[in-house]
Design a protein around this motif. Sequence first.
Motif, PDB file in Angstrom:
ATOM      1  N   ILE A  37      -6.517   2.436   7.537  1.00  0.00           N
ATOM      2  CA  ILE A  37      -7.336   1.685   6.589  1.00  0.00           C
ATOM      3  C   ILE A  37      -8.741   1.614   7.163  1.00  0.00           C
ATOM      4  O   ILE A  37      -8.937   1.201   8.310  1.00  0.00           O
ATOM      5  CB  ILE A  37      -6.764   0.276   6.368  1.00  0.00           C
ATOM      6  CG1 ILE A  37      -5.363   0.381   5.764  1.00  0.00           C
ATOM      7  CG2 ILE A  37      -7.673  -0.545   5.466  1.00  0.00           C
ATOM      8  CD1 ILE A  37      -4.667  -0.947   5.614  1.00  0.00           C
TER       9      ILE A  37
ATOM     10  N   ILE B  94      -0.254   2.173  12.711  1.00  0.00           N
ATOM     11  CA  ILE B  94      -1.213   1.798  11.670  1.00  0.00           C
ATOM     12  C   ILE B  94      -2.564   1.593  12.339  1.00  0.00           C
ATOM     13  O   ILE B  94      -2.648   0.960  13.402  1.00  0.00           O
ATOM     14  CB  ILE B  94      -0.756   0.522  10.954  1.00  0.00           C
ATOM     15  CG1 ILE B  94       0.507   0.811  10.135  1.00  0.00           C
ATOM     16  CG2 ILE B  94      -1.856  -0.047  10.061  1.00  0.00           C
ATOM     17  CD1 ILE B  94       1.205  -0.418   9.643  1.00  0.00           C
TER      18      ILE B  94
ATOM     19  N   ILE C 224       1.901  -2.941   4.615  1.00  0.00           N
ATOM     20  CA  ILE C 224       1.197  -1.716   5.016  1.00  0.00           C
ATOM     21  C   ILE C 224       2.200  -0.804   5.708  1.00  0.00           C
ATOM     22  O   ILE C 224       2.800  -1.180   6.716  1.00  0.00           O
ATOM     23  CB  ILE C 224       0.028  -2.050   5.957  1.00  0.00           C
ATOM     24  CG1 ILE C 224      -0.915  -3.063   5.289  1.00  0.00           C
ATOM     25  CG2 ILE C 224      -0.724  -0.783   6.338  1.00  0.00           C
ATOM     26  CD1 ILE C 224      -1.973  -3.614   6.222  1.00  0.00           C
TER      27      ILE C 224
ATOM     28  N   LEU D 289       0.852  -1.177   0.000  1.00  0.00           N
ATOM     29  CA  LEU D 289       0.000   0.000   0.000  1.00  0.00           C
ATOM     30  C   LEU D 289       0.892   1.232   0.000  1.00  0.00           C
ATOM     31  O   LEU D 289       1.960   1.243   0.611  1.00  0.00           O
ATOM     32  CB  LEU D 289      -0.928  -0.002   1.203  1.00  0.00           C
ATOM     33  CG  LEU D 289      -1.763  -1.272   1.398  1.00  0.00           C
ATOM     34  CD1 LEU D 289      -2.796  -1.052   2.490  1.00  0.00           C
ATOM     35  CD2 LEU D 289      -2.426  -1.726   0.106  1.00  0.00           C
TER      36      LEU D 289
ATOM     37  N   TYR E  65      -7.136   3.717   1.579  1.00  0.00           N
ATOM     38  CA  TYR E  65      -7.543   2.354   1.241  1.00  0.00           C
ATOM     39  C   TYR E  65      -8.723   1.938   2.115  1.00  0.00           C
ATOM     40  O   TYR E  65      -8.844   2.362   3.273  1.00  0.00           O
ATOM     41  CB  TYR E  65      -6.381   1.385   1.442  1.00  0.00           C
ATOM     42  CG  TYR E  65      -5.239   1.612   0.471  1.00  0.00           C
ATOM     43  CD1 TYR E  65      -5.211   0.977  -0.768  1.00  0.00           C
ATOM     44  CD2 TYR E  65      -4.184   2.465   0.799  1.00  0.00           C
ATOM     45  CE1 TYR E  65      -4.162   1.182  -1.652  1.00  0.00           C
ATOM     46  CE2 TYR E  65      -3.135   2.678  -0.082  1.00  0.00           C
ATOM     47  CZ  TYR E  65      -3.130   2.035  -1.307  1.00  0.00           C
ATOM     48  OH  TYR E  65      -2.094   2.240  -2.181  1.00  0.00           O
TER      49      TYR E  65
ATOM     50  N   MET F  57      -0.354   4.582   8.302  1.00  0.00           N
ATOM     51  CA  MET F  57      -1.533   4.457   7.442  1.00  0.00           C
ATOM     52  C   MET F  57      -2.781   4.149   8.254  1.00  0.00           C
ATOM     53  O   MET F  57      -2.743   3.395   9.231  1.00  0.00           O
ATOM     54  CB  MET F  57      -1.304   3.371   6.392  1.00  0.00           C
ATOM     55  CG  MET F  57      -2.516   3.119   5.497  1.00  0.00           C
ATOM     56  SD  MET F  57      -2.080   2.220   4.000  1.00  0.00           S
ATOM     57  CE  MET F  57      -1.351   3.548   3.033  1.00  0.00           C
TER      58      MET F  57
ATOM     59  N   ALA G 148       2.242  -5.303   8.692  1.00  0.00           N
ATOM     60  CA  ALA G 148       1.690  -4.026   9.128  1.00  0.00           C
ATOM     61  C   ALA G 148       2.694  -3.459  10.115  1.00  0.00           C
ATOM     62  O   ALA G 148       2.641  -3.732  11.318  1.00  0.00           O
ATOM     63  CB  ALA G 148       0.320  -4.213   9.762  1.00  0.00           C
TER      64      ALA G 148
END
Length: 745
Positions: A439, A467, A433, A411, A417, A437, A459
Amino acid sequence: MKKLFLTAMAFVAMMSAMSFTSCSDDDTNDNGGGGGGGSTTGGVELNGAIEGTVTLEADKEYRLTGAVTVPDGATLNIPAGTTIRATQGFSSYILVERGGTINAEGTADKPIVFTADTDNATAGYWGGLIINGNAPITGGGEGVTEIDNNVSYGGNDANDNSGVIRYVELWYTGARSSADIEHNGLTLNGVGNGTTIENVYIAEGADDGIEFFGGTVNVSNLLVVNCDDDCFDFTQGYSGTLTNCYGIWEDGFTSTEEDPRGVEADGNLDGDMPDGAPQADFTINGMTIVNNSSTQSMQDAIKVRRGATAHITDAVVYGSGQIENLIDLTDGKGGAGSSTDMSVSNNAYYISDATINDGGTTYSGVNVETGNDGADVSALNWTGYEFPQLNNTTVAAAGDLPLEISSPIALEAGQEYFINGSVHVKEGGVLLIPAGMTIKAREGFSNFILVERGGKIYATGREDAPITFTADASNATAGYWGGIIINGNAVISGPSGSVNEGVTEIDNNVPYGGDQNNDNSGVLTYVSILYSGARSSADIEHNGLTLNGVGAGTTIENIYIAEGADDGIEFFGGSVNVSNLLVVNCDDDCFDFTQGYSGTLTNCYGRWEAGFTSTESDPRGVEADGNLDGEGSTAHSPQSDFTIENMTIENLSSYPMQDAIKVRRLAKATINNALVIGSGEIQELVDLTDGLDDADPTSVINVTNGATNVGALTNSGNPEGATVNIADGNTGCETDIFGWTGYTL
């Protein structure tokens, strides 16, 4: 000085007079697996100093039983196909002194093999190969050999010739006399560029694969596998070129060093001569660095420091193991030279700290860019090494995640996303990931991520850039979306004597479990999972994080799960270890263990806030079954046998918690430094009983009761022999480790 041979003629005469034991067919070298295989106690013994020119014979078996030195004026010739087996110890090595010559000239089909004299050797079994030359080193003078301070190296002859090393294997090297004095696989001290070194394979060694202490020698076609410290180490003014090199740590590799690297480069020796000349100024053309170890973090793929100038072209870094920095150009004793330039492609799955750590200094020539090929492995096929498949990673387009991921996809940082459907990471698939980020998941039971057996998720958040998996609505509540499920190949409970499989609770078409307790499903670190736990029925619902047969090769640490339906985290068998886990306001149990789970949960905090209510009839802090729902009883194995270290359970709500700690159905729990607190009702502090089966009677629970509304401390029917120690003094889980979550405890 003990003399090994007097002259070439004396050698021939001695060989004809000496008796030796030939190896059987089972002990001969296969040149492709383990450095020659087989052990031997016979053969011609080699030790002491060479005088004149000595040529070994390929059809003889040689045993290196001590230090062999090749002094000034002497020559050691080793023909293609020769195997030399070393006895164990620091003093078993070959040292070519300044002015000495070694000609080890193997061929692709008949390499020369230096290895151990036993078939169960490990890294550091014997010394290694050291070559000293007359080429320049930092300071323009001499150095002394690390493993023998009586032997000098260095000079002013950049074209010095110490001989030929061609098609040579070095196995199980790196014996040490102390933490600071140890051999490498191949040590090149002030070696000149008149020396030929090409096609070298170094494997399973302690300390570095190869280390250049100054000199100008060029090396090409070099493979280094599972060496304890650095693959390629440069220091003390080295100024040559390394061409086509491949360094790899395989899965299962571990290091004894605190800072192992792919490349480590110092301008001068240990940074002690920052103003000396020359400083290291070297070139690498065509390099691959791979960390596939699930248990060993590589501190840096490439570290250049202390005045070293590196020119690196066509480099690529791969692997599923953690690499802290892709490129680090900093050091307390000085960073890389200002003219350092490199082109590196990052295809690694897990760079945890920095892509380029430059310490604030601009290195305009240092670039991370796509498209590099790295080492040409076809030139290394003579080694017989089975190179892993290394796939380039595809960047996923922004928007909905693909529902089927069967190859590595990444990603892109800064893009948005969504989880919109059942995202399956299939066998061979990898979902990467980046840190920072968020999601967002659409509403509904079918919106989740499921990592299947053989798939991986990375991740890799950071403390300053976690994350987050969350709902796509600002007013979401528990059970808005599915959650994250990871399926592995580790052992689960089932019929005794079998390799057991289970089927995923929310999708019975997807199995989990096997016989690989070190299985690696990837990395979750600094990850938040919010508003998960959607259900399709009262019996089928998601948890926040579901771990089905997940192996200990998987890294799961620094996890925050909040406002979830069903359990915060549930372990269905497996052996994965989890640390630094905060669970807040999850509907059923904070921490649930079943189906033969055998790992360790360290530093965990489960909390119900004031105002929390549950839809469940028996929510708990800990719920542990030996086997799945107690259906297996004694006919199944293994039963859960797990450990919890440093746990806090807190109920501040008006909703009653049935048990703070419930262990049952043959589960064995070892729980240390547990603390239960809060003003909310807890019906029983510790309960080891159940209608289907009680807990294993060897369970040990050490807990402090700091709660103010506990109905019973423990059950009088607990199995005889079980230890329930309720005493003051436990501190439970630290709270400052959860600062990254933004949640206030």
